[in-house]
Write a protein that holds these residues in place. Structure first.
Motif, PDB file in Angstrom:
ATOM      1  N   LEU A 150       0.837  -1.192   0.000  1.00 41.33           N
ATOM      2  CA  LEU A 150       0.000   0.000   0.000  1.00 41.33           C
ATOM      3  C   LEU A 150       0.876   1.248   0.000  1.00 41.33           C
ATOM      4  O   LEU A 150       1.886   1.306   0.694  1.00 41.33           O
ATOM      5  N   LYS A 199      -0.389   4.061   1.035  1.00 40.77           N
ATOM      6  CA  LYS A 199      -0.784   4.652   2.307  1.00 40.77           C
ATOM      7  C   LYS A 199      -2.000   3.911   2.844  1.00 40.77           C
ATOM      8  O   LYS A 199      -2.736   3.276   2.096  1.00 40.77           O
ATOM      9  N   VAL A 200      -2.187   3.995   4.147  1.00 44.04           N
ATOM     10  CA  VAL A 200      -3.355   3.384   4.776  1.00 44.04           C
ATOM     11  C   VAL A 200      -4.543   4.339   4.610  1.00 44.04           C
ATOM     12  O   VAL A 200      -4.350   5.511   4.314  1.00 44.04           O
ATOM     13  N   GLU A 213      -2.836  -3.033  10.460  1.00 44.57           N
ATOM     14  CA  GLU A 213      -2.623  -1.949   9.504  1.00 44.57           C
ATOM     15  C   GLU A 213      -1.185  -1.866   9.015  1.00 44.57           C
ATOM     16  O   GLU A 213      -0.924  -1.735   7.813  1.00 44.57           O
ATOM     17  N   GLU A 214      -0.233  -1.964   9.936  1.00 42.17           N
ATOM     18  CA  GLU A 214       1.176  -1.840   9.556  1.00 42.17           C
ATOM     19  C   GLU A 214       1.633  -3.018   8.701  1.00 42.17           C
ATOM     20  O   GLU A 214       2.420  -2.846   7.767  1.00 42.17           O
ATOM     21  N   LYS A 252       0.448  -2.835   5.005  1.00 40.93           N
ATOM     22  CA  LYS A 252       1.130  -1.853   4.164  1.00 40.93           C
ATOM     23  C   LYS A 252       2.263  -2.471   3.373  1.00 40.93           C
ATOM     24  O   LYS A 252       2.643  -1.969   2.310  1.00 40.93           O
TER      25      LYS A 252
END
Length: 349
Positions: free
Chosen positions: A106, A108-109, A206-207, A210
């Motif tokens: 990604l 960005k989140v 989330e991290e 990415k």
């Protein structure tokens, strides 16, 4: 990756065939290049491509194409015309199949980069941001065919009985041992899809999301697995627009007119999406209008991609179904099981 979307991808079969007639005709390369706005590249020659497909009936190579979320178009899927055709993968989606579509990296989140497709698709299906390329994970794999051109393959004669699950034996065994019960390939597919749509999963990891493909936690409880699998099936049916709940919709398109998309705008107070000064879709809440899949604001993107085009009745009905599908996705029960996640310390990698 076609590198020639405007040539081999279209909204209707007729417009693609019209371009192919010019490409395959007796006109000069210079005229064809100008008329179709296609040029030689470092790896592709217009003249050579025309010679290779001269004797082919390209009309038979037109398939449904997952171009953007909820935006299925058509493509002339002839490898000679495509920069990167990825046939070794896409051949499994030329037959009865579905695939989870997601990203590896990604820019960005947040992570909202998961969708489903029942046909071959574009590498920017979920996102067109640099580095965010879409990967397709089919439910089934079909047997290898001899190395022939696509138009020579007996795709329609390939039996479903010959296909195999595209799930590793190790993963299937791990689930079976954990739940003490064997699961079908589709049940596992739906379970994975539900996990990818979980707000808790998306936020908690989330991290990780990415920098690599989504990792799927093993379920620790059969009832939870079953609940998630059922929710996943609901979501898949909604996203493929096959759910019976979409047969009726509260979304309206009340004003008659040209049906031409001139300028797309949203009236937040009236919950209206305008396509021109007079015509609009009504009953679309702001949360549906703002809803994003990957890089795309779905309701806005679909209309803006059709600017200066006249919407057909099918496209109008399709847009209303998409709005309801997104609304039901937002309101789904996917959040109701999230307490389980923490109570069971759910999320073993």
């Amino acid at each position: 990756t076609t590198s020639r979307d405007h040539f081999i991808i279209g909204f209707t079969k007729g417009e693609i065939i019209q371009r192919l007639r010019i490409f395959n005709g007796n006109l000069s390369d210079e005229f064809v290049s100008e008329a179709l706005k296609i040029k030689d590249t470092r790896t592709w020659s217009l003249n050579q491509a025309r010679q290779k497909v001269k004797a082919l009936n390209l009309d038979n190579n037109i398939y449904s194409y997952a171009y953007r979320p909820f935006d299925i178009r058509l493509i002339c899927y002839e490898p000679v015309l495509i920069e990167r055709n990825r046939y070794n993968l896409m051949k499994h989606l030329l037959l009865d199949n579905i695939a989870i579509c997601t990203n590896k990296i990604l820019a960005k989140v947040p992570f909202n980069h998961a969708f489903v497709s029942s046909c071959i698709g574009d590498n920017t299906f979920v996102s067109n941001i640099t580095k965010e390329r879409t990967y397709f994970f089919p439910l089934h794999l079909y047997p290898d065919e001899p190395a022939k051109a696509i138009h020579e393959l007996p795709l329609q004669n390939t039996s479903q009985q010959q296909r195999i699950p595209n799930i590793s034996a190790e993963f299937s065994k791990a689930i079976e041992e954990t739940l003490e019960k064997e699961q079908t390939t589709k049940e596992i597919f739906y379970y994975i899809y539900a996990v990818l749509y979980s707000p808790t999963y998306r936020k908690r990891y989330e991290e990780f999301l990415k920098i690599d493909f989504p990792r799927i936690p093993l379920p620790t409880d059969y009832k939870l697995f079953e609940t998630l699998s059922n929710l996943g099936k609901e979501l898949v049916d909604l996203h493929l627009l096959k759910h019976t709940a979409l047969d009726e919709t509260e979304i309206g398109f009340p004003q008659s007119g040209s049906n031409i998309v001139e300028k797309v705008s949203y009236d937040e107070k009236a919950h209206r999406v305008y396509i021109n000064k007079e015509q609009y879709f009504e009953g679309i809440p702001n949360k549906v209008w703002q809803y994003r899949i990957g890089a795309y604001q779905v309701m806005d993107k679909y209309l803006k991609d059709r600017k200066e085009r006249k919407l057909s009745l099918d496209e109008i009905n399709h847009y209303m179904k998409v709005a309801k599908s997104i609304h039901l996705t937002i309101e789904s029960d996917i959040s109701s099981w999230e307490t389980y996640w923490y109570v069971n310390k759910y999320g073993t990698w």
